[in-house]
Design an enzyme around this catalytic site. Structure first.
Site, PDB file in Angstrom:
ATOM      1  N   TRP A 114       5.522 -31.843  57.667  1.00 35.60           N
ATOM      2  CA  TRP A 114       5.743 -31.727  58.926  1.00 35.60           C
ATOM      3  C   TRP A 114       6.064 -33.065  59.820  1.00 35.60           C
ATOM      4  O   TRP A 114       5.834 -34.047  59.113  1.00 35.60           O
ATOM      5  CB  TRP A 114       4.587 -30.819  59.672  1.00 35.60           C
ATOM      6  N   ASP A 115       6.287 -33.095  60.960  1.00 32.02           N
ATOM      7  CA  ASP A 115       6.706 -34.190  61.483  1.00 32.02           C
ATOM      8  C   ASP A 115       5.374 -35.090  62.027  1.00 32.02           C
ATOM      9  O   ASP A 115       5.377 -36.239  62.377  1.00 32.02           O
ATOM     10  CB  ASP A 115       7.621 -34.288  62.755  1.00 32.02           C
ATOM     11  N   TRP A 116       4.061 -34.659  61.497  1.00 36.14           N
ATOM     12  CA  TRP A 116       2.632 -35.347  61.695  1.00 36.14           C
ATOM     13  C   TRP A 116       1.982 -35.230  60.651  1.00 36.14           C
ATOM     14  O   TRP A 116       0.840 -35.621  60.722  1.00 36.14           O
ATOM     15  CB  TRP A 116       2.178 -34.679  62.891  1.00 36.14           C
TER      16      TRP A 116
ATOM     17  N   ASN B  27       5.957 -19.666  66.277  1.00 34.57           N
ATOM     18  CA  ASN B  27       6.094 -21.016  66.981  1.00 34.57           C
ATOM     19  C   ASN B  27       7.317 -21.227  67.096  1.00 34.57           C
ATOM     20  O   ASN B  27       8.380 -21.522  65.837  1.00 34.57           O
ATOM     21  CB  ASN B  27       5.160 -21.895  66.154  1.00 34.57           C
ATOM     22  N   GLU B  28       8.216 -21.205  68.253  1.00 35.99           N
ATOM     23  CA  GLU B  28       9.493 -21.569  68.500  1.00 35.99           C
ATOM     24  C   GLU B  28      10.820 -20.918  67.796  1.00 35.99           C
ATOM     25  O   GLU B  28      11.721 -21.612  67.719  1.00 35.99           O
ATOM     26  CB  GLU B  28       9.671 -23.042  68.152  1.00 35.99           C
TER      27      GLU B  28
ATOM     28  N   GLU C 271       3.098 -26.417  75.094  1.00 36.29           N
ATOM     29  CA  GLU C 271       3.244 -27.730  74.291  1.00 36.29           C
ATOM     30  C   GLU C 271       3.999 -28.772  74.916  1.00 36.29           C
ATOM     31  O   GLU C 271       4.864 -28.523  75.820  1.00 36.29           O
ATOM     32  CB  GLU C 271       4.062 -27.418  73.109  1.00 36.29           C
TER      33      GLU C 271
END
Length: 878
Positions: A190-192, A456-457, A554
């Protein structure tokens, strides 16, 4: 709207049952690589990576570039096996089952070398009847398929337009097609977070043997009669009746403190049977309700349930009962189009303040009770009352929700779908239905869980065309979306849990999304539902860039973790903001530059000639910038709760992204991997305080709002001071003595042109700043807050502060008595790797002396703290 009312039961344990035996297969198993060249012991619960690490065959997977170096582990097909003897006479039992609480993820299961089934869903339990196979000596084997290879295989086999997206952005160094698997979505990167697609038995595994009948599970739903004001508890129990004849008996439910005892006759026919009971709570007894943190107590009641059945079979469970109501209020707002979006708990409107939770580790066997308690205690210590369990991770372990119940943390629970479109073939749908039904049964007993979120999204992804979908396929994708989240997940939620609301996605427009046939034209509307908002380009100190939305679920900004955290997974050549390591660890496109560009708006970048000093100073500055950005945005949402401005407002939730880190890397988190507080988390402790003054400028007028989460109004005094950067003595003071802090409201308490304040102080914007606080009598209530009249990089008179500390000890707490020679912004106290937190940090020091406490999480000493202690303030990095 009729409230969702909840009487909740949390399992605490079980008494012995005369008709059943259980034997755990936890502990040591054998783990073997695909070609058999590597064989080693491995713990269950656990995964292959942990087994290799425990045997010294790999380094810490988080060290440097090991996420790439160890990619081979996830690409192999591993086997778990165990030989065991059952410590009781299995021939005396009518049925023997092999139960897996959690398998990660795709495997073939063999018992005594006979294939008995397969697994392909990390989030479901699996039970296999081994009655005809069990013997004195037994073996069980799980032959795993690489999740990466399985995902690719399913993608190739998929008929019709492919679900999207296929692969993560290149910055994430991840794997493709994770949306084809019911597995932790962020385990493919993921981006983190890193890419570690694990394999293993990640939860309990056991043998269960029983006669006559067996209680598979029991769960419950609340019923509340608004007319009579009576509580009922509907209990649903599932039995496997193996007797050839009906089994009769009775069930007794007792809640002693509520003077409630109830007995009901039951008769169970052979086969799988559901028994539904309804328990009326004694209406003459006052029931104490469960409240979120900061709003009341987390009261619960001990309860016993006893099934007394034919054949001398007694099944007893002990449990805890909680009472609370939850309503999601979506109704018209005077002066604004659209609908409200806020929660009432026990009839009281509550502003949800908190953050978003991601998995605490890539390897779940490392997430111990101590890890969970440390992180969740830090939630309430920062005055938060809510966590959103984000839909790209896992449904957390039981202890997570038990701790949230205990600590008063409300949980917004997503189902595990995130940032992708998913298949809807029958096999996938069947797997999802079993997963959702199981998770509802498992989690709905917790008062902490207040809402189910479908994904989510994914509504926003479709509506706003994130994936540049070929128009030919658009209707197919939209139909698939409705099939998955509405016709299946929502259907199961409504059937299994009428005690809390469901929304199909986040962000979503709530009731408006339903009116628009489940996919809104703009799911991020400021007039409905919740929003996700990110803007890394605009100046975050300008509050006008933020959406005055109904609910912000968020939002956030990145920073780097502290050097003491990074040092554990890096080497000297990595300690530069532009090193290969720094670029590799950053999984968000252009993230490192975005942090510096945001910092440049108001700060000078570090200028040290020592590369290590410059790296540490840059880390510090990213944390300052993140903390200040999220503070500005959160305070904007907090002061918007009670007003409509230009038809927008009535904001009733602020959940910043994100709470915790999965590894040691730059991210949006306020808690580093391991639990160390970033500057943002200390700021959150202030901006989420129950009583808070919020200051801002609009058209050169300085305003202060008083924001209250209290249940009753309180009269306070507001003090506004003008300070010069060059002096530790305030230059001017304004006091408003009779400010009414309205219960659950944000009210304007102060307004004065900045020019008038500057004249009072004989000052200019560049030479001065403001502080302000609330007090009752002589006592300050709530935190000290501040407002910069110009960017700190333009501050005139800001001198390098010499800050010293005298450390002493009282019991288990350490006292830091600080002294400064000059005004010091963003004072950061650091004790390296010594675990613990300060009572305050990252603060503005406008007085010569200040006392700060340090709460260690492990035993330490004054001398260790003195050796590790380092203090930094803004002027030190120039």
């Amino acid at each position: 709207m009729r409230p969702h009312l909840l009487l909740l039961l949390a399992l605490c344990g079980a008494g012995s049952a005369a008709g059943a035996r259980s034997y755990s297969l936890r502990g040591r198993w054998t783990v073997r690589s695909g070609n058999g060249s590597l064989e080693l012991p491995g713990q269950v619960p656990g995964c292959v990576h942990s087994a290799l690490l425990q045997q010294g065959l790999i380094q810490d997977p988080y060290y440097r570039f090991n996420d790439l170096n160890y990619r081979w582990i996830s690409l192999d097909n591993w086997t778990y096996s165990k030989k065991f003897e059952i410590p009781f006479d299995f021939s005396k039992w009518q049925k023997v089952n092999l139960i897996f609480e959690g398998v990660d993820t795709v495997s073939k299961v063999l018992f005594n070398e006979v294939t008995i089934g397969e697994t392909d869903n990390m989030f479901s339990t699996y039970g296999f009847d081994v009655s005809g196979l069990v013997g004195a000596a037994n073996s069980v084997e799980l032959r795993f398929q690489s999740a990466v290879l399985a995902a690719a295989q399913r993608s190739r086999a998929h008929a019709g337009p492919p679900p999207l997206p296929a692969c993560p952005p290149r910055e994430q160094k991840g794997e493709c097609h994770v949306n084809f698997l019911r597995k932790e979505q962020c385990s493919f990167s993921w981006d983190w977070g890193p890419s570690f697609p694990t394999q293993g038995i990640w939860k309990d595994v056991r043998i269960e043997a029983y006669n006559i009948c067996h209680l598979n599970y029991f769960t419950f739903s609340p019923v509340y009669d608004n007319g009579t004001k009576e509580w009922h508890l509907e209990i649903q129990s599932s039995f496997d009746v193996v007797s050839s004849k009906p089994v009769g008996g009775q069930v007794t439910v007792a809640i002693p403190k509520l003077q409630t005892q109830w007995t009901y006759k039951i008769e169970l026919q052979p086969g799988e049977r559901i028994v539904e009971l309804s328990v009326k709570i004694n209406e003459n007894i006052t029931v104490e309700t469960w409240w979120p943190h900061g709003h009341g107590n987390q009261t619960g009641y001990n309860m016993t349930i006893l099934f007394e059945l034919d054949g001398g079979l007694n099944i007893e469970k002990s449990a805890k009962v909680y009472f609370r109501t939850v309503e999601l209020i979506q109704e018209p707002i005077k002066g604004s189009p659209g609908l409200s979006f806020y929660f009432k708990i026990n009839g009281f409107p509550i502003f949800l303040k908190g953050s978003n939770w991601v998995p605490a580790d890539s390897f779940q066997d490392r997430v111990t009770s101590d890890v969970l308690r440390l992180l969740l205690q830090s939630v309430v210590d920062a005055n938060m009352n809510t966590l959103r369990v984000w839909g790209g991770g896992i449904y957390e372990q039981d202890e997570f929700y038990e701790l949230c119940d205990e600590l008063g943390i409300m949980v917004w629970q997503d189902f595990m779908f995130a940032c992708a479109l998913y298949p809807t073939d029958q096999g996938f749908i069947d797997s999802v239905r079993a997963e959702v039904a199981y998770q509802i049964r498992r989690l709905k007993s917790h008062p902490s869980v207040i809402i189910w979120g479908g994904n989510n999204e994914n509504e926003a992804a479709l509506s706003m065309d994130w994936y540049h979908i070929n128009f030919t396929y658009l209707q197919t994708y939209m139909d698939d979306y409705v099939t998955l989240y509405v016709k299946n997940i929502r259907e199961i939620v409504l059937a299994g849990d009428k005690s809390r609301p469901f929304i199909p996605s986040s962000p979503t427009n709530g009731a408006e999304t339903i009116a628009e046939h489940w996919i809104s034209k703009n799911p991020n509307s400021k007039y409905f539902g919740d929003v996700h908002f990110y803007d890394y380009i605009s100046d975050c100190w300008n509050w006008k860039i933020f959406p005055k939305a109904r609910f912000a679920s968020e939002y956030g900004y990145q920073s780097w973790p502290s050097f003491s955290t990074l040092e554990k997974v890096s080497s000297k050549e990595d300690w530069s903001f532009n090193s290969k390591f720094a670029l590799h660890r950053q999984h968000h496109a252009n993230g490192n530059n975005q942090m510096l560009n945001q910092a440049r708006f108001h700060f000078k970048l570090p200028e040290s000639t020592d590369p290590l000093r410059e790296f540490k100073d840059t880390i510090y500055l990213t944390q300052v910038t993140q903390a200040q950005c999220v503070k500005t945005e959160t305070e904007f949402y907090l002061r918007s709760r009670s007003e409509i401005v230009e038809q927008q407002g009535h904001t009733m939730g602020a959940l910043y992204w994100q709470l915790n880190d999965i590894w040691q890397a730059p991210s949006w988190a306020s808690l580093e991997y391991g639990g160390k507080w970033k500057m943002l988390h200390y700021f959150a402790r202030h901006f989420f305080a129950p009583l808070l003054p919020v200051g801002f400028e609009d058209q050169s007028v300085f305003y202060v709002y008083v924001v209250s989460d209290l249940h009753s109004s309180q009269t306070v005094a507001l003090t506004v001071r003008v300070h010069a950067w060059s002096s530790l003595q305030p230059r001017c003071e304004r006091v408003s003595p009779g400010v009414e802090a309205g219960a659950g409201r944000a009210v304007r308490a102060f307004a004065e042109p900045v020019e008038a304040l500057l004249r009072c102080a004989g000052c200019s914007r560049e030479r001065c700043l403001l502080s302000f606080h609330l007090s009752a009598g002589r006592e300050r209530v709530g935190p000290l807050n501040y407002h910069f009249l110009s960017s700190p990089k333009d501050a005139v008179g800001l001198r390098k502060a010499n800050i010293t500390a005298i450390i002493s000890q009282e019991g288990g707490t350490f006292i830091f008595d600080l002294h400064t020679s000059a005004v010091a912004p963003f004072v950061w106290l650091d004790v390296g790797s010594i675990p613990g937190r300060f009572s305050d940090n990252g603060f503005l020091m406008t007085e010569e002396r200040r006392r700060v406490l340090f709460y260690p999480w492990k035993r330490t000493s004054k001398s260790e703290l003195e050796q590790s202690f380092h203090v930094t303030s803004l002027r030190d990095i120039y």
